[in-house]
Design an enzyme around this catalytic site. Structure first.
Site, PDB file in Angstrom:
ATOM      1  N   HIS A  16       9.483   5.797   2.621  1.00  0.00           N
ATOM      2  CA  HIS A  16      10.840   6.348   2.662  1.00  0.00           C
ATOM      3  C   HIS A  16      10.989   7.448   3.722  1.00  0.00           C
ATOM      4  O   HIS A  16      12.106   7.812   4.083  1.00  0.00           O
ATOM      5  CB  HIS A  16      11.273   6.859   1.281  1.00  0.00           C
ATOM      6  CG  HIS A  16      10.666   8.163   0.856  1.00  0.00           C
ATOM      7  ND1 HIS A  16       9.597   8.248  -0.002  1.00  0.00           N
ATOM      8  CD2 HIS A  16      10.982   9.440   1.160  1.00  0.00           C
ATOM      9  CE1 HIS A  16       9.282   9.509  -0.202  1.00  0.00           C
ATOM     10  NE2 HIS A  16      10.121  10.260   0.492  1.00  0.00           N
ATOM     11  N   ASN A  39       7.737  17.522   1.924  1.00  0.00           N
ATOM     12  CA  ASN A  39       6.360  17.317   1.486  1.00  0.00           C
ATOM     13  C   ASN A  39       6.007  15.833   1.406  1.00  0.00           C
ATOM     14  O   ASN A  39       4.828  15.471   1.377  1.00  0.00           O
ATOM     15  CB  ASN A  39       6.117  17.936   0.108  1.00  0.00           C
ATOM     16  CG  ASN A  39       5.673  19.376   0.167  1.00  0.00           C
ATOM     17  OD1 ASN A  39       6.380  20.277  -0.258  1.00  0.00           O
ATOM     18  ND2 ASN A  39       4.478  19.607   0.712  1.00  0.00           N
ATOM     19  N   SER A  40       7.017  14.965   1.344  1.00  0.00           N
ATOM     20  CA  SER A  40       6.768  13.532   1.187  1.00  0.00           C
ATOM     21  C   SER A  40       5.837  13.021   2.275  1.00  0.00           C
ATOM     22  O   SER A  40       6.049  13.272   3.460  1.00  0.00           O
ATOM     23  CB  SER A  40       8.082  12.757   1.250  1.00  0.00           C
ATOM     24  OG  SER A  40       8.874  13.014   0.128  1.00  0.00           O
ATOM     25  N   GLY A  58       0.479 -12.077 -13.438  1.00  0.00           N
ATOM     26  CA  GLY A  58       1.495 -13.063 -13.807  1.00  0.00           C
ATOM     27  C   GLY A  58       1.945 -12.993 -15.247  1.00  0.00           C
ATOM     28  O   GLY A  58       2.154 -14.039 -15.875  1.00  0.00           O
ATOM     29  N   VAL A  59       2.109 -11.772 -15.781  1.00  0.00           N
ATOM     30  CA  VAL A  59       2.594 -11.631 -17.159  1.00  0.00           C
ATOM     31  C   VAL A  59       3.715 -10.611 -17.206  1.00  0.00           C
ATOM     32  O   VAL A  59       3.748  -9.671 -16.422  1.00  0.00           O
ATOM     33  CB  VAL A  59       1.465 -11.186 -18.125  1.00  0.00           C
ATOM     34  CG1 VAL A  59       0.352 -12.209 -18.175  1.00  0.00           C
ATOM     35  CG2 VAL A  59       0.928  -9.816 -17.750  1.00  0.00           C
ATOM     36  N   ASP A  68       5.491   2.480  -1.626  1.00  0.00           N
ATOM     37  CA  ASP A  68       6.069   3.552  -0.806  1.00  0.00           C
ATOM     38  C   ASP A  68       5.047   4.147   0.154  1.00  0.00           C
ATOM     39  O   ASP A  68       5.012   5.359   0.386  1.00  0.00           O
ATOM     40  CB  ASP A  68       6.661   4.657  -1.685  1.00  0.00           C
ATOM     41  CG  ASP A  68       7.664   5.520  -0.911  1.00  0.00           C
ATOM     42  OD1 ASP A  68       8.134   5.065   0.155  1.00  0.00           O
ATOM     43  OD2 ASP A  68       7.959   6.640  -1.354  1.00  0.00           O
TER      44      ASP A  68
END
Length: 499
Positions: free
Chosen positions: A136, A245-246, A302-303, A166
């Site tokens: 982002h 800070n990201s 796959g659940v 992300d």
């Protein structure tokens, strides 16, 4: 005689008083800084004498060493975006041109092209210029710059991104850079001291301290943007983290990278007590995939699952409150192929206990399609195990890999075609495309297509490489073709060509 004694007494008193005065002056003067200089006023000082301020802290609790090690490897990431606005059509009615005036039209174009800017952080993970940040932070940016701790500035290229976690990987042309090593986030314990390093509010190289307050935290921020395949299993801390800070570093007291700071829990947009970081176990795998394959290899069990609660245990007559309950799975599910059924409770992945969906996702995300994992589950109160071969979203075990031997560009009918860069794809939010140039002197000129147009499909056939375009065009014998795509400013367009 008495007069003589009185005179001698006064003389003696004066001498004693003078001696005391001189002695006191010397005593006070000894406290003043001395100087070999012969200049006047060398003993003048404007501050108090300061004592040695070296602080002794308990062994193992020293933030200074970690901060000094980490700060040079955390960078400031700045981004630039072209402001998008409605375009004036070329065939606008003269009335509206008169209304705006030529000066107004020029002003409109300048306003449309004025760049917006963004800011974040990044972490150097290799001395030859590879940098990890958040997706982002650089999402849809036209230009990415990196400012090192020593103020050197570089333009960065986007190697790849993974919106599901992300995470994004950048590259700058530099060598011998300070880099951080990965720490094992699995070994991080709740209550352990950590440091967050980044550039909040453009305050470069800011270090804050806190403790790990939780692990495996799912706060639902990625699902809104990345969809059902998003992975959230954050390290939660109370180290102060704010906008900017990201993409920065979360490290332990050894200076090892244990996470990438990603989000905060806040109702105001600023720090309110809790911050969240992607654990290094996920970061390192995503980076490795981007470097080896150009794409992240997402393995799936796959659940569809839900956490076991007291109410669910009572409703389904479960014998445990641990694990995750399997309530649905598709036919192509890797779990189903291994014998796991709806109603089973998964408790471990390769011996690691999982009590929430985020913990299960974190374990499975470390693997690639085709890898095998040992799944421990409960059925009717009995513990069972299954060796599951993980699959991708398409239900098979294929690895999606960019072909490094594919042609970078091709000339077709006089126009040049080349694959769009990862940065262009990310900015325009498309999965693939081929950029065209040299249109005016080619057979495509009559379509109205302009240089820079990115073709995303021809007759609904996806075009990710120049070879795709060539194959589709050569395979068409008669009739017309519909070319779909997008320009760098985000404007979509359609062109028809006859063959």
């Amino acid at each position: 005689m008495k007069t003589k004694q009185l005179f001698l007494g006064l003389m003696l008193s004066a001498m004693v008083g003078g001696g005391v005065a001189v002695g006191s002056y010397k005593l006070l003067d000894d406290d003043r800084p001395t100087s070999e200089s012969t200049l006047p006023n060398t003993n003048v000082r404007y501050t108090s004498v300061m004592r040695d301020s070296k602080v002794i802290v308990p062994e193992g609790l020293n933030f200074v060493t970690s901060a000094e090690l980490v700060t040079p490897a955390v960078v400031h990431v700045t981004t630039e975006y072209k402001v998008q606005a409605r375009r004036m059509p070329n065939d606008i009615h003269p009335f509206f041109r008169d209304f705006f005036g030529e000066e107004g039209m020029e002003g409109y174009q300048r306003q449309r092209q004025s760049p917006a800017q963004g800011s974040g952080s990044g972490v150097i993970i290799a001395s030859n210029g590879y940098i990890v940040t958040n997706n982002h932070v650089i999402d849809r940016a036209d230009k990415i710059k990196v400012v090192l701790d020593d103020k050197r500035t570089y333009e960065a290229t986007l190697v790849g991104t993974d919106p599901n976690t992300d995470i994004a990987l950048l590259k700058i042309n530099a060598d011998n850079l300070p880099a951080l090593r990965y720490g094992n986030s699995d070994n991080v314990r709740v209550g352990e001291w950590v440091l967050a390093v980044g550039n909040p509010f453009n305050l470069n190289s800011t270090v804050t301290a806190g403790i790990v307050s939780a692990k495996g935290r799912n706060v639902g921020i990625l699902q809104e943007s990345a969809g059902q395949y998003s992975v959230e299993s954050f390290i939660q801390t109370d180290a102060a983290v704010n906008p900017g800070n990201s993409g920065g570093a979360l490290v332990n007291l050894n200076g090892d990278l244990i996470g990438i700071n990603t989000a905060i829990a806040s109702q105001t947009g600023t720090f309110a007590g809790y911050s969240f970081a992607v654990p290094s176990s996920i970061v390192s795998k995503v980076v490795d995939d981007l470097l080896k394959y150009g794409e992240v290899q997402r393995a799936l069990l796959g659940v569809s699952m839900q956490e076991v609660t007291a109410d669910l245990a009572k409703e389904k007559n479960l014998k445990t409150l641990n694990g995750v309950f399997v309530y649905q799975m598709p036919d192509e599910s890797a779990a189903k192929a291994a014998g796991i059924e709806v109603g089973d409770v998964i408790t471990q992945i390769n011996g690691v206990k999982v009590n929430t969906g985020s913990q299960l996702q974190e374990q499975v995300t470390r693997y690639r399609p085709g890898d095998k994992v040992k799944v421990t589950f409960l059925r009717g109160g009995s513990e069972k195990t299954a060796n599951v071969t993980l699959r991708n979203a398409a239900g098979n075990t294929e690895i999606v890999k960019r072909d490094p031997n594919s042609t970078k560009s091709l000339t077709i009918d006089g126009a040049k075609f080349e694959a769009a860069s990862k940065q262009e794809l990310n900015k325009l939010d498309i999965t693939g495309g081929v950029r065209v140039s040299g249109v005016e002197k080619s057979q495509f000129a009559e379509t109205g297509m302009k240089d820079g147009f990115i073709i995303t499909s021809i007759d609904r056939n996806p075009t990710n490489t120049p070879e795709d375009v060539q194959k589709i065009l050569k395979g068409t014998r008669k009739g017309g073709l519909l070319i779909e795509g997008v320009y760098p400013d985000g404007r979509r367009a359609y062109y028809a060509i006859g063959r």
